[in-house]
Design an enzyme around this catalytic site. Structure first.
Site: not given
Ligand code: CMX
Length: 439
Positions: A242, A319, A374
């Protein structure tokens, strides 16, 4: 010129000079190196943006102009007898760079109340949408409809000097922030409360008036929660979807209405702000599927594993930058404890906190197994009776305006240019790898 604007002009002018000097004298300082993996994983860790309002540390969490969330809760002005900070004070801090006095905060409250009138055509546009339109879609449509009021767009089309941009952007930002609670409350009441709208009360502070227009003004504790909520969701440095969108779209000199509407389309994604609705949806589904409002930790673990085995993420965990429990999560947990706010859903959120990090850690790929903001917010809203979780991201959006729009004033005051990173094809990357191997 209002007091805040005058103050901003005083602090912005010298920094604009320093910034230009920095680039002129030290423009060739090397900032670092980055890898192919970083390019392929969403540019994580690559420094490419300047944001004055806040800075995020992976271990410690967010600092707004140097202050942590616990420090803000202590130092920012509050309503008489109150314990939670007023978001007006955070806006002042982010814009001006120093803590406000009580008078400064009162001045902003009055300023936003004066600017809060929403033109009728915006409500007509909203009324034309089906009631089942997602609240975030309604929100972005309404912000775009409000763009008719942009003073920056009007001035630009007449012709203004670059040195005046920030002044018109300031007016748009203040008007937009003043109007957002009215728009958000209108969406809530039309979608869930039979179109029974509540007139604003300009005597209340910005967050309390929002609580009042939503219909929760008389619910003990809700105004307090809104003051905290509007403060902790306001900013998270510049690279999140955002904030970055506001900056990117604004860099084309799109006005604050257009930039912020675009940002809200990003906040509406489930990996960003929509995660707050997804958390409660996931908890309600877990409670239904297990047939209990208070599942045990063993039951939660089984449900988490089921979620993961279906190829889904656990919402509210992980995150892109943070590597510890988000202090915004902790602030909400403390709010619940301090105010004796407890129920089955809140206790389930705390039990999920005990269970999920270990499971995510064991996957060996999740960089941050800890909860983000969240993971907690929805449970507090449910506690106070706001169970319509599709609406939660709109609350996040109203708060996020404070940080990203304060930064947009800075962007124009410092003359930040059009953003235009370089992109390449996969073929180009493959050729680069090949040439590195033979070099
Ligand atoms: N549950 C399951 N798997 C997860 C996870 C979770 N909460 N968080 C990360 N992973 C997975 C990713 O999907 C990724 O998998 P693949 O390699 O198979 O694609 C792997 O772990 C590595 O990801 P990462 O480098 O740790 O995380 P990113 O920086 O790519 O993504 C985020 C960060 C927030 C999108 C991710 O942790 C996520 O999807 N969390 C759940 C959604 C969420 O809570 N979002 C809100 C964030 C805060 C906000 O902006 O409001």
């Amino acid at each position: 010129m209002d007091r805040l604007k005058e103050k901003f002009a005083q602090v912005a002018a010298p920094l604009a000079v320093q910034t230009k000097k920095l680039v002129k004298e030290h423009g060739n300082v090397v900032m670092g190196q980055y890898t192919l993996e970083q390019v392929m994983s969403g540019m994580k860790g690559i420094i490419g943006l300047i944001t004055e309002t806040s800075l995020l540390d992976a271990e410690e969490g967010i600092r707004f102009r140097g202050y942590t969330i616990p420090e803000l809760r202590e130092k920012l002005p509050k309503v008489e007898g109150g314990v939670e900070p007023l978001p007006e004070g955070l806006f002042y801090l982010m814009l001006i760079g120093e803590l406000p006095s009580e008078e400064d905060v009162q001045d902003i409250s009055n300023n936003w109340a004066r600017r809060s009138n929403v033109p009728n055509h915006v409500f007509k546009v909203l009324d034309a949408l089906p009631k089942n339109t997602h609240p975030m879609t309604q929100f972005t449509v309404a912000i775009n409809a409000l763009q008719t009021e942009s003073e920056f767009a009007a001035a630009y089309s007449k012709g203004i000097s670059k040195s005046e941009y920030w002044s018109y952007v300031y007016e748009d930002v203040m008007n937009l922030i003043g109007r957002l609670p009215r728009i958000a409350a209108y969406i809530y009441r039309r979608t869930y409360k039979n179109d029974e709208h509540i007139e604003p009360n300009p005597k209340l502070d910005w967050a309390a008036n929002f609580a009042h227009m939503l219909g929760y003004g008389e619910v003990d504790g809700f105004k307090r929660l809104m003051r905290l909520y509007m403060t902790i969701h306001a900013d998270h440095e510049g690279g999140n979807v955002s904030a970055h969108t506001t900056h990117l779209v604004g860099s084309a000199l799109s006005d604050p209405y257009l930039s912020f509407a675009a940002a809200m389309n990003g906040l509406a994604g489930p990996l960003h702000g929509l995660a707050n609705q997804e958390v409660i949806k996931w908890i309600f589904e877990m409670q239904d599927s297990l047939g209990t409002k208070k599942p045990s930790k063993e039951q939660i673990a089984t449900y988490v594993n089921k979620t993961l085995s279906e190829g889904k993420v656990v919402p509210g965990y992980g995150h892109a930058v943070l590597r510890k429990t988000d202090p915004r999560f902790t602030a909400q947990m403390e709010f619940a404890k301090r105010n004796n706010v407890t129920d089955d859903t809140i206790e389930t959120v705390w039990n999920v906190y005990d269970v999920v990090p270990g499971i995510l850690e064991s996957l060996g790929k999740v960089k941050n197994p800890w909860p983000n903001v969240d993971a907690h917010s929805g449970s507090l809203l449910v506690h106070y009776g706001m169970v319509e979780y599709d609406f939660y991201t709109v609350l996040f959006g109203v708060s996020r305006a404070l940080g990203v729009l304060a930064q947009q004033i800075w962007d124009r005051a410092l003359g930040h240019p059009l953003e235009r990173p370089k992109s390449v094809t996969t073929e180009w990357l493959q050729a680069k790898v090949k040439s590195s191997a033979t070099a």
